[in-house]
Design a protein around this motif. Structure first.
Motif, PDB file in Angstrom:
ATOM      1  N   ALA A  65       0.819  -1.212   0.000  1.00 29.73           N
ATOM      2  CA  ALA A  65       0.000   0.000   0.000  1.00 29.73           C
ATOM      3  C   ALA A  65       0.850   1.259   0.000  1.00 29.73           C
ATOM      4  N   TYR A  66       2.063   1.164   0.490  1.00 32.64           N
ATOM      5  CA  TYR A  66       2.937   2.343   0.635  1.00 32.64           C
ATOM      6  C   TYR A  66       3.202   3.049  -0.701  1.00 32.64           C
ATOM      7  N   PRO A  67       3.676   2.368  -1.761  1.00 31.78           N
ATOM      8  CA  PRO A  67       3.880   3.095  -3.029  1.00 31.78           C
ATOM      9  C   PRO A  67       2.586   3.646  -3.610  1.00 31.78           C
ATOM     10  N   PHE A  68       1.481   2.925  -3.420  1.00 32.84           N
ATOM     11  CA  PHE A  68       0.206   3.398  -3.958  1.00 32.84           C
ATOM     12  C   PHE A  68      -0.197   4.730  -3.334  1.00 32.84           C
ATOM     13  N   LEU A  69      -0.018   4.879  -2.026  1.00 30.23           N
ATOM     14  CA  LEU A  69      -0.368   6.134  -1.370  1.00 30.23           C
ATOM     15  C   LEU A  69       0.494   7.279  -1.888  1.00 30.23           C
ATOM     16  N   LEU A  70       1.750   7.001  -2.196  1.00 30.15           N
ATOM     17  CA  LEU A  70       2.614   8.035  -2.780  1.00 30.15           C
ATOM     18  C   LEU A  70       2.130   8.425  -4.174  1.00 30.15           C
ATOM     19  N   ALA A  71       1.608   7.458  -4.921  1.00 29.42           N
ATOM     20  CA  ALA A  71       1.049   7.773  -6.240  1.00 29.42           C
ATOM     21  C   ALA A  71      -0.167   8.692  -6.104  1.00 29.42           C
ATOM     22  N   VAL A  72      -1.017   8.425  -5.101  1.00 33.75           N
ATOM     23  CA  VAL A  72      -2.175   9.292  -4.859  1.00 33.75           C
ATOM     24  C   VAL A  72      -1.705  10.692  -4.460  1.00 33.75           C
TER      25      VAL A  72
END
Length: 616
Positions: free
Chosen positions: A260-267
């Motif tokens: 989930a960590y990289p996804f939140l950075l994408a958001v």
């Protein structure tokens, strides 16, 4: 083996240094100086995995050490350069400092509880010590280890068997190659024999994955600061770090919250209107850590489309950026599906979710037989209503109601272990309780408050409803919505929790955080039901050094709580920047959005029911 705990910290630090160099030299136009530290571990994670993949493919393992050396030299040179982009933002620095403190405290809590449970329930091997603490079975604990070992031995699927009857392509491989990178770098042995692993290397592996999963806090911090300001970010990081479910999921060594960590950075980049290609790469990295984020990638793509027509963020998405994001994202994620098709993987997990088969059944039975048995087991009506059944189970905390119903009928049956198990099971299966049970009323209030803002319906449709419907239709098993699989719901529910509390008084915030801490404490120490049935602990079992371990856990938990309260003290509530409702009648607006959502759900399930007719 205390040095392994430090070596794991060194590994994460090296990964962050590598990511810092790449971010500074190559990605500075998209990632500003204030957010660079949050991105460094994610970028380093991808870089290390790619280098390990290339090194294994070319059989030039020296490339791993050479790459690390070059990155360290570049980092040292960069230190002596004048950093004109260095941040002087007091809030940004204080948030970073608090996030790192919470991350290190969480790591210390994991070590303390591991030692405590090992002392009370000694096991023959460390994987069983982790099972006693977290309830996570050894195959799931060690999946990245076996992926790394498979690659290090230069085996080829399907000619070479993977792990018993498991399938190598059940999960993407970024975690395996990342593990391989640091095992090769530190010359740690990658071996296994009937769940027996080299003790020193095993300790490093567990500590390393504890820290990797804890990096989720580095995704929460900048995103929630962007959404809610400094107070909201502190509240989000502290609430997460003290959550019992988050603790137990991470300590099991699963490749879950790390995805989930990289996804939140994408958001975060999306809200900033920067780097569509980098957004796509981060989404792909998130998928390659764990495939359960795929439904949310679809929802995020829909949000990108909506933002081309509606001012969901500060500016509309340009067509060029949307096309860049779509092409890169589809190419990177699609490469995995092409690879799986090319090697002829049977993917037992796919049949488990689609047809309720045993986890290894697809390896030994023809797919047609599995499908036939599934449809023979279910009637058309029961199969048609399966998605609705799972949707309702994911929204209503039935376990909590059942617990209080039994307590009302038999008051003398009150046991702390039963309450702790109810807390854990409710958080696991009711996504609206993802932050904690005590936060559930505030989460509901935050949801209705969010519905009153402009364009929130489109955002909820993209981030929540579309992924949820995909999961409901594909995961045709009981309790398809299990938070440790669909862990990105935690971030969505955390948004609702923070949106409701961020402008409250310090006393209210402190009480809310303390309630989460106490609930987490009860869940972690006393629950006899985690991911698998295990034994909680009782105070009379704690003796000698056990009190030191327990005191360490409680002390670090208190540090997070006190530090969060001190950070919030003296900072007035941020001005509410939410877009006002389009009409004066808020209840009418909320009702309209709810009705629209229910109609979408009904239409989707209706189409699914008609689709199911072809099998009967």
């Amino acid at each position: 083996m205390r040095e392994m705990e430090l070596l794991a910290l060194l590994a994460i630090s090296l990964m962050s240094v590598i990511g810092w160099v790449i971010t500074t030299e190559c990605l500075a136009r998209w990632v500003d100086a204030k957010a660079r530290f949050y991105f460094a571990p994610a970028v380093g994670m991808c870089a290390c995995a790619i280098i390990a993949y290339v090194a294994v493919g070319t059989k030039q393992m020296w490339a791993i050490r050479a790459f690390t050396f070059v990155a360290l030299v570049a980092f040292v040179i960069g230190i002596f350069k004048k950093q004109s982009g260095a941040t002087t933002d007091t809030h940004a620095w204080r948030l970073l400092r608090f996030t790192l403190l919470a991350l290190l405290c969480l790591y210390g809590m994991q070590i303390s509880l591991f030692l405590l449970f090992r002392a009370i329930y000694p096991a023959t091997h460390e994987v069983w010590n982790i099972l006693n603490l977290s309830g996570v079975s050894p195959p799931d604990q060690m999946f990245a280890w076996h992926q790394a070992m498979f690659a290090a031995l230069h085996r080829h699927y399907p000619q070479d068997p993977f792990y018993g009857e498991m399938d190598l392509y059940d999960r993407p491989h970024l975690g395996g190659y990342l593990t391989l990178f640091f095992f090769q770098l530190f010359h740690l042995p990658l071996k296994e024999n009937h769940f027996i692993y080299p003790a020193v290397a095993l300790r490093f592996y567990h500590c390393f994955w504890w820290l990797l999963n804890n990096l989720y806090l580095l995704g929460i911090a900048p995103l929630f600061q962007r959404l809610f300001g400094y107070r909201g970010a502190i509240l989000a990081v502290a609430s997460t770090a003290m959550s019992g479910f988050f603790f137990l999921c991470n300590v099991g060594g699963w490749m879950k919250f790390a995805s989930a960590y990289p996804f939140l950075l994408a958001v975060f980049l999306f809200l900033e209107g920067r780097g569509p290609v980098l957004q796509a790469a981060l989404c792909a990295a998130s998928y390659y850590v764990h495939g359960s984020v795929l439904p949310f990638l679809a929802g995020f793509g829909m949000l990108q489309i909506f933002s081309s027509f509606y001012p969901i963020r500060s500016s509309l998405t340009r067509a060029r950026d949307l096309i860049s994001f779509a092409l890169v994202g589809v190419a990177l994620v699609g490469a995995w599906f092409v690879t799986v098709w090319w090697v002829g993987s049977k993917q037992p997990l796919l049949y488990y979710y689609l047809y309720g088969a045993d986890l290894t059944q697809a390896q030994i039975e023809p797919a047609a037989e599995i499908v036939k048995a599934f449809y023979a087991k279910h009637s058309w009506s029961s199969l048609s209503l399966f998605p609705l059944h799972n949707l309702v189970q994911s929204i209503v905390p039935f376990q909590l109601f059942a617990y209080f119903s039994g307590l009302f009928r038999f008051p003398a049956s009150l046991k702390l272990s039963d309450l702790a198990a109810t807390i854990f099971v409710s958080q696991r299966f009711c996504v609206w309780c993802a932050v904690s049970l005590v936060a559930f009323p505030a989460v509901l209030a935050g949801f209705f408050r969010t519905l009153t803002t402009r364009y929130s319906g489109r955002v909820i449709l993209s981030i929540y409803l579309v992924p949820t419907l995909i999961v409901a239709l594909v995961y045709r098993i009981e309790w398809g919505f299990s938070l440790h699989i669909i862990c990105l719901y935690h971030a969505a529910v955390l948004f609702l929790w923070v949106s409701f509390l961020k402008n409250k008084r310090l006393l209210v915030l402190s009480v809310g955080l303390a309630a989460i801490a106490v609930e987490g404490l009860i869940c972690v120490l006393s629950s006899n039901m985690r991911f698998l049935p295990v034994n909680g602990i009782h105070l009379n079992q704690v003796t000698g050094t056990g009190f030191l371990y327990l005191g360490g856990y409680l002390g670090l938990l208190a540090v997070i709580l006190v530090a969060a309260s001190l950070e919030l003290h003296g900072f007035p509530p941020d001005n509410d920047q939410s877009v006002p409702a389009a009409t004066g009648n808020r209840w009418l607006l909320v009702s309209g959005k709810l009705v629209a959502g229910l109609m979408i759900v009904a239409l989707t399930i209706g189409i699914y029911s008609l689709y199911c007719l072809r099998f009967y």
